[in-house]
Motif scaffolding. Structure first.
Motif, mmCIF file in Angstrom:
data_model
loop_
_atom_site.group_PDB
_atom_site.id
_atom_site.type_symbol
_atom_site.label_atom_id
_atom_site.label_comp_id
_atom_site.label_asym_id
_atom_site.label_seq_id
_atom_site.Cartn_x
_atom_site.Cartn_y
_atom_site.Cartn_z
ATOM 1 N N LEU A 22 -1.644 9.264 -10.324
ATOM 2 C CA LEU A 22 -0.956 8.440 -11.308
ATOM 3 C C LEU A 22 0.539 8.661 -11.174
ATOM 4 C CD1 LEU A 22 -0.740 6.772 -13.963
ATOM 5 C CD2 LEU A 22 -1.057 8.920 -15.188
ATOM 6 N N LYS A 23 1.297 7.570 -11.150
ATOM 7 C CA LYS A 23 2.741 7.674 -11.008
ATOM 8 C C LYS A 23 3.442 6.552 -11.746
ATOM 9 C CE LYS A 23 4.814 5.578 -7.815
ATOM 10 N NZ LYS A 23 5.099 5.208 -6.408
ATOM 11 N N ARG A 24 4.526 6.925 -12.428
ATOM 12 C CA ARG A 24 5.488 5.941 -12.949
ATOM 13 C C ARG A 24 6.879 6.497 -12.696
ATOM 14 N NH1 ARG A 24 7.968 5.788 -17.963
ATOM 15 N NH2 ARG A 24 6.307 6.991 -18.991
ATOM 16 N N THR A 25 7.712 5.734 -12.029
ATOM 17 C CA THR A 25 9.084 6.175 -11.807
ATOM 18 C C THR A 25 9.958 5.761 -12.978
ATOM 19 O OG1 THR A 25 9.890 4.157 -10.730
ATOM 20 C CG2 THR A 25 8.771 5.797 -9.326
ATOM 21 N N HIS A 26 11.166 6.289 -12.990
ATOM 22 C CA HIS A 26 12.211 5.714 -13.827
ATOM 23 C C HIS A 26 12.578 4.348 -13.245
ATOM 24 C CE1 HIS A 26 12.871 9.470 -16.002
ATOM 25 N NE2 HIS A 26 12.821 10.105 -14.836
ATOM 26 N N TYR B 30 13.042 11.124 -9.370
ATOM 27 C CA TYR B 30 12.811 9.698 -9.615
ATOM 28 C C TYR B 30 11.529 9.452 -10.410
ATOM 29 C CZ TYR B 30 9.975 10.376 -5.334
ATOM 30 O OH TYR B 30 9.082 10.824 -4.386
ATOM 31 N N LEU B 31 10.688 10.492 -10.560
ATOM 32 C CA LEU B 31 9.423 10.336 -11.276
ATOM 33 C C LEU B 31 9.611 10.558 -12.775
ATOM 34 C CD1 LEU B 31 6.995 12.262 -8.887
ATOM 35 C CD2 LEU B 31 7.247 9.772 -9.141
ATOM 36 N N ALA B 32 9.127 9.608 -13.565
ATOM 37 C CA ALA B 32 9.085 9.792 -15.019
ATOM 38 C C ALA B 32 7.749 10.371 -15.458
ATOM 39 C CB ALA B 32 9.324 8.454 -15.726
ATOM 40 N N ARG B 33 6.685 10.012 -14.751
ATOM 41 C CA ARG B 33 5.339 10.517 -15.028
ATOM 42 C C ARG B 33 4.617 10.687 -13.697
ATOM 43 N NH1 ARG B 33 5.820 12.134 -19.770
ATOM 44 N NH2 ARG B 33 4.878 11.119 -21.614
ATOM 45 N N ALA B 34 3.852 11.768 -13.567
ATOM 46 C CA ALA B 34 3.011 11.971 -12.391
ATOM 47 C C ALA B 34 1.872 12.899 -12.776
ATOM 48 C CB ALA B 34 3.809 12.573 -11.234
ATOM 49 N N ALA B 35 0.671 12.557 -12.325
ATOM 50 C CA ALA B 35 -0.499 13.372 -12.648
ATOM 51 C C ALA B 35 -1.625 13.042 -11.689
ATOM 52 C CB ALA B 35 -0.959 13.138 -14.091
ATOM 53 N N SER B 36 -2.528 13.998 -11.494
ATOM 54 C CA SER B 36 -3.686 13.812 -10.603
ATOM 55 C C SER B 36 -4.837 13.183 -11.386
ATOM 56 C CB SER B 36 -4.097 15.167 -10.015
ATOM 57 O OG SER B 36 -3.020 15.755 -9.316
ATOM 58 N N HIS C 4 0.801 -1.225 0.000
ATOM 59 C CA HIS C 4 0.000 0.000 0.000
ATOM 60 C C HIS C 4 0.842 1.287 0.000
ATOM 61 C CE1 HIS C 4 -3.619 2.312 0.300
ATOM 62 N NE2 HIS C 4 -3.165 2.945 1.369
ATOM 63 N N ILE C 5 1.667 1.489 1.004
ATOM 64 C CA ILE C 5 2.374 2.762 1.144
ATOM 65 C C ILE C 5 3.613 2.772 0.255
ATOM 66 C CG2 ILE C 5 3.624 4.255 2.757
ATOM 67 C CD1 ILE C 5 1.724 3.359 4.914
ATOM 68 N N PRO C 6 3.752 3.795 -0.577
ATOM 69 C CA PRO C 6 4.823 3.778 -1.579
ATOM 70 C C PRO C 6 6.214 4.017 -0.989
ATOM 71 C CG PRO C 6 3.623 5.852 -1.681
ATOM 72 C CD PRO C 6 2.876 4.967 -0.722
ATOM 73 N N LEU C 7 7.198 3.341 -1.571
ATOM 74 C CA LEU C 7 8.582 3.660 -1.271
ATOM 75 C C LEU C 7 8.973 4.974 -1.924
ATOM 76 C CD1 LEU C 7 8.415 0.626 -0.505
ATOM 77 C CD2 LEU C 7 10.731 0.367 -1.424
ATOM 78 N N TYR C 8 8.382 5.227 -3.092
ATOM 79 C CA TYR C 8 8.685 6.446 -3.847
ATOM 80 C C TYR C 8 7.373 7.188 -4.120
ATOM 81 C CZ TYR C 8 13.314 4.490 -4.326
ATOM 82 O OH TYR C 8 14.565 3.981 -4.038
ATOM 83 N N PRO C 9 6.905 7.976 -3.154
ATOM 84 C CA PRO C 9 5.590 8.624 -3.266
ATOM 85 C C PRO C 9 5.572 9.740 -4.301
ATOM 86 C CG PRO C 9 6.732 9.365 -1.295
ATOM 87 C CD PRO C 9 7.569 8.270 -1.872
ATOM 88 N N SER C 10 4.401 9.929 -4.884
ATOM 89 C CA SER C 10 4.234 11.019 -5.847
ATOM 90 C C SER C 10 3.592 12.239 -5.217
ATOM 91 C CB SER C 10 3.384 10.545 -7.031
ATOM 92 O OG SER C 10 2.078 10.174 -6.605
ATOM 93 N N ILE C 11 2.863 12.068 -4.113
ATOM 94 C CA ILE C 11 2.142 13.180 -3.486
ATOM 95 C C ILE C 11 2.674 13.450 -2.086
ATOM 96 C CG2 ILE C 11 -0.106 14.018 -2.718
ATOM 97 C CD1 ILE C 11 0.060 13.829 -5.726
ATOM 98 N N ARG C 12 2.649 12.455 -1.227
ATOM 99 C CA ARG C 12 3.100 12.645 0.144
ATOM 100 C C ARG C 12 4.618 12.836 0.206
ATOM 101 N NH1 ARG C 12 -1.429 9.244 0.822
ATOM 102 N NH2 ARG C 12 -2.763 9.785 2.599
ATOM 103 N N SER C 13 5.093 13.216 1.368
ATOM 104 C CA SER C 13 6.501 13.522 1.550
ATOM 105 C C SER C 13 7.390 12.305 1.292
ATOM 106 C CB SER C 13 6.733 14.033 2.979
ATOM 107 O OG SER C 13 8.122 14.118 3.259
ATOM 108 N N PHE C 14 8.480 12.540 0.595
ATOM 109 C CA PHE C 14 9.468 11.483 0.377
ATOM 110 C C PHE C 14 10.045 11.001 1.704
ATOM 111 C CE2 PHE C 14 13.891 10.136 -0.489
ATOM 112 C CZ PHE C 14 13.644 9.127 -1.409
#
Length: 469
Positions: free
Chosen positions: A353-357, A395-401, A311-321
């Motif tokens: 929406l998130k996709r990292t490198h 680290y983000l290649a794509r991010a969007a709401s 559930h909780i991201p290692l590499y978040p797109s919204i919340r604090s890294f």
């Protein structure tokens, strides 16, 4: 079986509630049977999970809202029909009894029934019906264990869904997203936690009824095929969110038969794919799973495509890294993903929406040399606005709401990932490039972020006015 149903038998069927349909000289179980059960004892929901090998087993679950402990039954048979509708059960359909339990303290006294079917033929389509004593058989559903050959697999991924009740007024696009996902005819679905947002509280059972009803209405594959689900636990399954026990997540552990009283487990998905499901601090700590994860990934070293979901991201797109649980994931699990070459990790929690490198040890590496992190859970919940430091998250290649799900398909020995929105648009694709997504992503992302900011402001205004979130 006779080609025509006798007139007297047809009248008897209508009077007793057995639902059939006749077309072109054949008999079919009616795919348009009512969604609402005709009696309290009639099964209200039917859904699928796996407890063991997805190629040879299937766990069928359903619920009876009758507080009496009534015997549950399932009958199933090989479905050899080429027609979209389902033939009536043949005389030799196999019948099995279910195991049932109640959620302690739940006021409506419902019974949750599970039955695990074993020794199934990989890739073969079956049909089934369920009932409890005193009720008729439900309408028929199809199900299909995974193939165990070179058949390419196709599945959908998402999380953070939500309900539509007085407690949980979800403004998102839950139902259209589930419709779009089901239309892709996936072999299975990966659901990454925060399902009904009932927060582990028995008083919020209406949230679960809302979600289970939505799945029954909107998450059926073509031909009334039930889509098996593999589910991770999220903070909104747990009373208190974190550092809980199975007893503080009564619905997650009580409704879904997967791995007993733990939420971390492994599933081999045919000969080429495997999935490790993890608990990101909800009923088990990150560190408590580290040795187990190392053992599981070691055992999977010869599997071509190894995946993880939590559930909780290692590499978040919204919340604090620097969020504590994201840090724990990177410290405890990240090195194991690197060491064992985990191909993709499905993350959730941030409602975007998130996709990292491709990442290894937190650094960007050439595609295929690290782990791809996809997320971030917006399968119904309204997407969150992008953070002020979005451009700094290299680290983000794509991010969007954008509310979405991921469609994953095997093609020529590799996995292709596509993010699809509620309108059916492909909004991101990897590693192949989708022309529309490439040309329009920036514009779609800008429009989605503006909408998310307006929605977020409206939510906060409602909260401040005492109307709830």
């Amino acid at each position: 079986m006779s080609d025509l149903i006798p007139r007297r038998k047809a009248l008897s069927s209508l009077l007793t509630g057995t639902v059939v349909a006749a077309s072109a000289g054949r008999l079919y179980a009616n795919e348009n049977a009512e969604i609402i059960p005709s009696t309290p004892s009639a099964p209200a929901y039917v859904y699928l999970t796996w407890q063991h090998d997805p190629c040879t087993t299937m766990t069928v679950s359903f619920q009876s809202l009758d507080p009496r402990n009534l015997k549950g039954e399932l009958r199933y048979w090989l479905d050899e029909s080429t027609h979209p509708r389902i033939d009536l059960a043949p005389p030799d359909a196999r019948e099995v009894s279910t195991q049932a339990h109640q959620i302690p303290g739940l006021s409506d006294g419902r019974w949750v029934h599970h039955v695990e079917l074993t020794e199934l033929t990989p890739g073969v389509r079956y049909a089934c019906q369920v009932r409890v004593a005193g009720s008729d058989w439900t309408c028929a559903y199809r199900f299909q264990p995974l193939p165990n050959d070179d058949t390419p697999l196709r599945f959908v991924v998402g999380g953070d869904i939500g309900a539509r009740t007085a407690h949980e007024r979800n403004p998102g696009e839950r139902d259209p997203l589930h419709n779009q996902a089901a239309l892709r005819d996936p072999h299975f679905a990966l659901i990454g936690g925060d399902l009904a947002y009932a927060n582990g509280k028995l008083s919020n059972i209406d949230d679960w009824d809302s979600l289970l009803t939505a799945w029954k209405q909107h998450f059926l594959a073509p031909g009334r095929r039930l889509i098996p689900m593999i589910l991770a636990i999220g903070n909104h399954e747990v009373d208190g969110g974190y550092d809980g026990t199975p007893e503080t997540a009564p619905f997650f552990y009580g409704f879904f038969a997967q791995a007993g009283r733990v939420a971390h487990f492994t599933r081999r998905l045919g000969p080429r794919l495997a999935l490790v499901v993890l608990d990101s601090g909800h009923t088990a700590t990150h560190s408590a799973q580290t040795d187990w994860l190392d053992e599981q990934l070691t055992a999977l070293r010869d599997t071509p495509h190894v995946m993880a979901m939590y559930h909780i991201p290692l590499y978040p797109s919204i919340r604090s890294f620097g969020g504590s649980r994201s840090e724990r994931g990177r410290e405890e699990w990240g090195p194991l993903f690197d060491r064992h070459n985990v191909e993709v990790a499905f993350e959730n929690h941030d409602h975007a929406l998130k996709r990292t490198h491709s990442l290894r040890d937190g650094r960007i590496v050439p595609s295929g040399e690290g782990t791809l992190y996809l997320g971030d859970g917006a399968l119904g919940r309204g997407a969150r606005p992008q953070p002020k430091d979005a451009a700094e998250r290299t680290y983000l290649a794509r991010a969007a709401s954008i509310q979405h799900f991921w469609l994953v398909e095997e093609k020529e020995g590799e996995l292709i990932y596509q993010a699809i929105d509620a309108a059916g648009r492909i909004v991101d694709s990897y590693p192949t490039v989708h022309a529309d997504a490439e040309a329009n992503f920036d514009r779609w992302a800008e429009e989605a972020d503006a909408f998310a900011r307006r929605e977020n402001a409206a939510k906060r205004a409602a909260w401040d006015a005492g109307l709830g979130w």
